[in-house]
Design an enzyme around this catalytic site. Structure first.
Site, short mmCIF file in Angstrom:
data_model
loop_
_atom_site.label_atom_id
_atom_site.label_comp_id
_atom_site.label_asym_id
_atom_site.label_seq_id
_atom_site.Cartn_x
_atom_site.Cartn_y
_atom_site.Cartn_z
N ALA A 129 0.81 -1.23 0.00
CA ALA A 129 0.00 0.00 0.00
C ALA A 129 0.84 1.27 0.00
CB ALA A 129 -0.92 -0.03 1.22
N ASP A 184 -4.56 -2.04 3.58
CA ASP A 184 -4.59 -1.37 2.28
C ASP A 184 -5.61 -0.24 2.27
OD1 ASP A 184 -2.78 -3.01 0.27
OD2 ASP A 184 -3.64 -4.36 1.74
N ASN A 209 -7.14 -5.85 3.81
CA ASN A 209 -5.72 -6.22 3.72
C ASN A 209 -5.64 -7.51 2.89
OD1 ASN A 209 -2.95 -5.60 4.56
ND2 ASN A 209 -3.03 -7.53 5.67
O1 MRU Z 1 1.30 -7.15 -2.50
P1 MRU Z 1 0.07 -6.35 -2.62
O2 MRU Z 1 0.31 -4.91 -3.05
O3 MRU Z 1 -1.05 -6.98 -3.36
O4 MRU Z 1 -0.49 -6.36 -1.17
C1 MRU Z 1 -0.88 -5.30 -0.49
C2 MRU Z 1 -0.13 -5.37 0.73
O5 MRU Z 1 1.02 -5.01 0.69
C3 MRU Z 1 -0.65 -5.98 1.92
O6 MRU Z 1 -1.97 -6.22 1.95
C4 MRU Z 1 -0.08 -5.28 3.09
O7 MRU Z 1 -0.35 -5.95 4.23
C5 MRU Z 1 -0.55 -3.84 3.17
S1 MRU Z 1 0.62 -2.79 3.92
C6 MRU Z 1 2.02 -2.76 2.92
#
Ligand code: MRU
Length: 341
Positions: free
Chosen positions: A53, A225, A235
């Site tokens: 995010a 997110d 999330n």
């Molecule tokens: O790898 P993504 O962009 O699909 O995932 C989103 C996330 O990074 C996670 O859900 C995370 O826990 C949010 S905070 C970096």
């Protein structure tokens, strides 16, 4: 954070170029991808060269600034950036801030994008400071996906308190959920923790109940997110399951997120748009063969369909607290409105 003794930021903007640590190549290769145009930056967000995010928020802000620098139509560019990934609030927030600044001047847009990236780092550091006391010496932490520094410009959200505790001399052990289908836990969180010298192990996504039932988890910390006005948290898919388990076993379940992830205009989690990604992410896995050549292989029944929602929503009632850069708050309308003031 340092890689092989050198300081790196996950996302950086210099002389009109966005520099990204290529997360699709980790942990097998460490490489930087250069995005010279807004379109290149959009492609990197879409294909998850940059992900997480906070990191996609910073990259989106820089992409918007690139559009102003190139004298692209800013309205169309903003639309293209927003269309890359729908769930993370930070991306929309950054586009909005840089778009507004760009109404003043191109330089104002660039300055605003740089300010947002610095704020992203500072917020992540603040989350670490407020979250660190939650981790007692010898604590065993379960985390899901990657909410480390690769998911931000630096420090991370869920892992920031872990890094602070470790640097302060506490012993911490992290269980990193694999996080299929893209395996951000197995690939990225494990790489980050190894890089920081933090004891950890990768666990299958379905090991949570076993670990908790055996008394192996002291607390769960995950990222976010998008957080709705009532404290419901979107999330990475699989987060909600961990929250239910944590409730069942009486284990604290914390969410770590900067204020830019809160979306006061989205009343509840039911209103959050959940990204659905390609079925191929479920069907195929990629990694090096014994000779180090990257190969992609099918791991599911040929001909079967696959459904790939990228996020789920954990209702506020399952969340012990949200660690922000302003302190730890309760997941409710009142506390969220207060922290955003
Ligand atoms: O790898 P993504 O962009 O699909 O995932 C989103 C996330 O990074 C996670 O859900 C995370 O826990 C949010 S905070 C970096």
């Amino acid at each position: 954070m340092k890689v092989a003794g050198k300081d790196y930021l996950t996302v950086r903007f210099d002389e009109g170029v966005v520099y990204l640590i290529d997360q699709n190549r980790l942990p097998f290769a460490f490489a930087i991808r250069e995005c010279k145009q807004c379109e290149d930056s959009c492609a990197a967000i879409r294909d998850m060269t940059v992900r997480g995010a906070g990191a996609i928020g910073a990259a989106a802000g820089f992409a918007m600034a690139q559009a102003f620098v190139a004298d692209d139509d800013p309205v169309a560019a903003a639309e293209r950036i927003r269309a890359t990934r729908p769930t993370a609030r930070d991306l929309f927030y950054a586009v909005e801030c840089v778009f507004s600044a760009g109404q003043v001047s191109v330089q104002a847009a660039v300055d605003e994008a740089q300010r947002l990236a610095r704020a992203n780092t500072e917020a992540a550091r603040g989350i670490g400071i407020f979250g660190e006391p939650l981790i007692s010496d010898g604590a065993r932490v379960l985390t899901h996906c990657n909410a480390g520094w690769l998911g931000f410009v630096d420090y991370g959200s869920a892992l920031s308190p872990v890094y602070m505790a470790h640097r302060g001399g506490k012993q911490v052990f992290v269980y990193a959920d694999e996080t299929r289908p893209r395996s951000q836990g197995a690939r990225l969180t494990a790489w980050e923790l190894a890089n920081e010298g933090i004891e950890h192990t990768i666990v299958p996504d379905n090991a949570g109940a076993y670990l908790m039932s055996k008394g192996l988890i002291d607390l769960v910390i995950v990222g976010a997110d998008r957080i709705a006005a009532n404290g419901d948290v979107a999330n990475k898919i699989g987060t909600f399951e961990k929250a239910i388990l944590a409730r069942h076993f009486g284990i604290p379940f914390f969410v770590a997120a900067p204020r830019s992830t809160f979306d006061p205009e989205t009343p509840t989690g039911a209103d959050i748009i959940i990204e659905e990604r390609s079925a191929d992410e479920v069907h195929y896995q990629t990694g090096p063969d014994q000779d180090g050549r990257i190969q992609t292989i099918r791991v599911t029944n040929p001909g079967s369909d696959a459904f790939n929602p990228a996020f789920d929503v954990t209702p506020a009632e399952f969340i012990t607290g949200i660690i922000t850069e302003k302190g730890i708050i309760k997941p409710d309308n009142h506390a969220i409105a207060a922290v955003l003031r």
